[in-house]
Design an enzyme around this catalytic site. Structure first.
Site, PDB file in Angstrom:
ATOM      1  N   LYS A  11       0.829  -1.206   0.000  1.00 48.59           N
ATOM      2  CA  LYS A  11       0.000   0.000   0.000  1.00 48.59           C
ATOM      3  C   LYS A  11       0.868   1.264   0.000  1.00 48.59           C
ATOM      4  CE  LYS A  11      -3.867  -2.405   2.210  1.00 48.59           C
ATOM      5  NZ  LYS A  11      -4.988  -2.298   3.193  1.00 48.59           N
ATOM      6  N   TYR A  51     -12.212  -2.361  -4.317  1.00 51.10           N
ATOM      7  CA  TYR A  51     -12.758  -2.566  -2.972  1.00 51.10           C
ATOM      8  C   TYR A  51     -14.289  -2.546  -2.958  1.00 51.10           C
ATOM      9  CZ  TYR A  51      -8.171  -2.287  -0.701  1.00 51.10           C
ATOM     10  OH  TYR A  51      -6.892  -2.538  -0.269  1.00 51.10           O
ATOM     11  N   ASN A 114      -2.108   0.167   6.438  1.00 52.94           N
ATOM     12  CA  ASN A 114      -1.572  -1.027   7.107  1.00 52.94           C
ATOM     13  C   ASN A 114      -0.650  -1.863   6.208  1.00 52.94           C
ATOM     14  OD1 ASN A 114      -3.556  -2.050   5.484  1.00 52.94           O
ATOM     15  ND2 ASN A 114      -4.710  -3.073   7.102  1.00 52.94           N
ATOM     16  N   HIS A 117      -2.033  -5.528   1.485  1.00 51.82           N
ATOM     17  CA  HIS A 117      -3.298  -6.246   1.297  1.00 51.82           C
ATOM     18  C   HIS A 117      -2.986  -7.729   1.147  1.00 51.82           C
ATOM     19  CE1 HIS A 117      -7.240  -7.279  -0.414  1.00 51.82           C
ATOM     20  NE2 HIS A 117      -6.570  -8.020  -1.280  1.00 51.82           N
ATOM     21  N   GLU A 128      -8.950 -10.777  -7.675  1.00 49.82           N
ATOM     22  CA  GLU A 128      -8.057  -9.635  -7.456  1.00 49.82           C
ATOM     23  C   GLU A 128      -6.815  -9.721  -8.348  1.00 49.82           C
ATOM     24  OE1 GLU A 128      -9.553  -9.116  -2.832  1.00 49.82           O
ATOM     25  OE2 GLU A 128      -7.540  -9.901  -3.214  1.00 49.82           O
TER      26      GLU A 128
HETATM   27  N1  UDP Z   1      -9.831  -0.592   6.884  1.00 40.51           N
HETATM   28  C1  UDP Z   1      -9.942   0.644   7.478  1.00 40.51           C
HETATM   29  N2  UDP Z   1     -10.665   0.752   8.643  1.00 40.51           N
HETATM   30  C2  UDP Z   1     -11.267  -0.318   9.233  1.00 40.51           C
HETATM   31  C3  UDP Z   1     -11.149  -1.579   8.615  1.00 40.51           C
HETATM   32  C4  UDP Z   1     -10.430  -1.681   7.445  1.00 40.51           C
HETATM   33  O1  UDP Z   1      -9.414   1.637   6.969  1.00 40.51           O
HETATM   34  O2  UDP Z   1     -11.913  -0.159  10.281  1.00 40.51           O
HETATM   35  C5  UDP Z   1      -9.068  -0.718   5.635  1.00 40.51           C
HETATM   36  C6  UDP Z   1      -7.710  -1.373   5.851  1.00 40.51           C
HETATM   37  O3  UDP Z   1      -6.767  -0.754   4.966  1.00 40.51           O
HETATM   38  C7  UDP Z   1      -7.978  -2.817   5.433  1.00 40.51           C
HETATM   39  C8  UDP Z   1      -8.963  -2.625   4.289  1.00 40.51           C
HETATM   40  O4  UDP Z   1      -9.778  -1.528   4.718  1.00 40.51           O
HETATM   41  O5  UDP Z   1      -6.788  -3.472   5.062  1.00 40.51           O
HETATM   42  C9  UDP Z   1      -9.839  -3.809   3.980  1.00 40.51           C
HETATM   43  O6  UDP Z   1     -10.496  -4.232   5.174  1.00 40.51           O
HETATM   44  P1  UDP Z   1     -10.582  -5.772   5.562  1.00 40.51           P
HETATM   45  O7  UDP Z   1     -11.549  -5.889   6.691  1.00 40.51           O
HETATM   46  O8  UDP Z   1     -10.812  -6.581   4.329  1.00 40.51           O
HETATM   47  O9  UDP Z   1      -9.118  -6.051   6.175  1.00 40.51           O
HETATM   48  P2  UDP Z   1      -7.911  -6.941   5.591  1.00 40.51           P
HETATM   49  O10 UDP Z   1      -8.513  -8.109   4.831  1.00 40.51           O
HETATM   50  O11 UDP Z   1      -7.094  -6.033   4.707  1.00 40.51           O
HETATM   51  O12 UDP Z   1      -7.141  -7.379   6.802  1.00 40.51           O
HETATM   52 MG    MG Z   2      -9.885  -8.105   3.313  1.00 43.82          MG
END
Ligand code: UDP
Ligand code: MG
Length: 139
Positions: A11, A51, A114, A117, A128
Site C-alpha cells: 500500500k 474494494y 496497514n 493487502h 483480485e
Molecule cells: N480498513 C480501514 N478501517 C477499518 C477496517 C479496514 O481503513 O476499520 C481498511 C484497511 O486498509 C484494510 C482494508 O480496509 O486493510 C480492507 O479491510 P478488511 O476488513 O478486508 O481487512 P484486511 O482483509 O485487509 O485485513
Molecule cells: Mg480483506
C-alpha cells in the site's frame, strides 16, 4: 479445493516509506514465489472497483482515497496453502493487534495505512489477481 496462489498489494504507506524491498524480502523468505508484479497507481474509480465488496462500510471513502493517493505494488504469489499462510504472515488488519514479527506489526502505520493487502479466499485471490494481470503477465 485450495489453490496455491494469493494476491497482495504493497500500500502507499509502504511504498512511500521506502519499505518495498524489505517487505518483498519477508514474503520470499516465508516461501512465497513471485508469479507477477507491477508498480502502479490506482485512480479513485479503480480503487472503488477493487474494494467494491466494502462499498457499504463506513471506511470505504477513506480507504479508496488513501489507496489511490500513492504508488502501490501489485503481486500474485505462489506457495502451498497460499491464502491462509499469507494472512498469517501479514497479521491482523489493525497493526495494534497484529502478532509480533508479522509484516503489519513491523511496517503498518494505522488500521487504514496497514502496509499490505492479502486476499481472504481463493476465489477473491483469483478475482483480485485478474484485476491487475493477464495470463500473459504470469511467469
Ligand atoms: N480498513 C480501514 N478501517 C477499518 C477496517 C479496514 O481503513 O476499520 C481498511 C484497511 O486498509 C484494510 C482494508 O480496509 O486493510 C480492507 O479491510 P478488511 O476488513 O478486508 O481487512 P484486511 O482483509 O485487509 O485485513
Ligand atoms: Mg480483506
Amino acid at each position: 479445493m485450495a489453490t496455491n496462489r494469493t494476491f497482495t498489494m504493497l500500500k502507499p504507506d509502504a511504498t512511500g516509506a521506502g519499505n518495498t524491498g524489505k517487505i518483498i524480502d519477508r514474503m520470499i523468505e516465508a516461501g512465497f514465489t513471485i508469479k507477477a508484479m507491477k508498480w502502479t497507481q490506482l485512480s479513485l474509480k479503480e480503487a472503488q472497483a477493487f474494494y467494491a465488496v466494502h462499498a457499504e462500510r463506513p471506511f470505504f471513502g477513506e480507504l479508496t482515497a488513501y489507496m489511490s493517493g500513492g504508488p502501490i505494488v501489485a503481486m500474485i504469489l505462489e506457495k502451498d496453502n497460499a491464502v491462509e499462510d499469507f494472512r498469517t504472515l501479514i497479521g491482523s488488519t489493525n497493526p495494534q493487534e497484529a502478532a509480533p514479527g508479522t509484516i503489519r506489526a513491523d511496517f503498518a502505520e494505522s488500521i487504514a495505512a496497514n502496509a499490505v493487502h492479502g486476499s481472504d479466499s481463493d476465489e477473491n485471490a483469483a478475482i483480485e489477481g485478474a484485476f491487475y494481470f493477464s495470463e500473459r503477465e504470469l511467469a
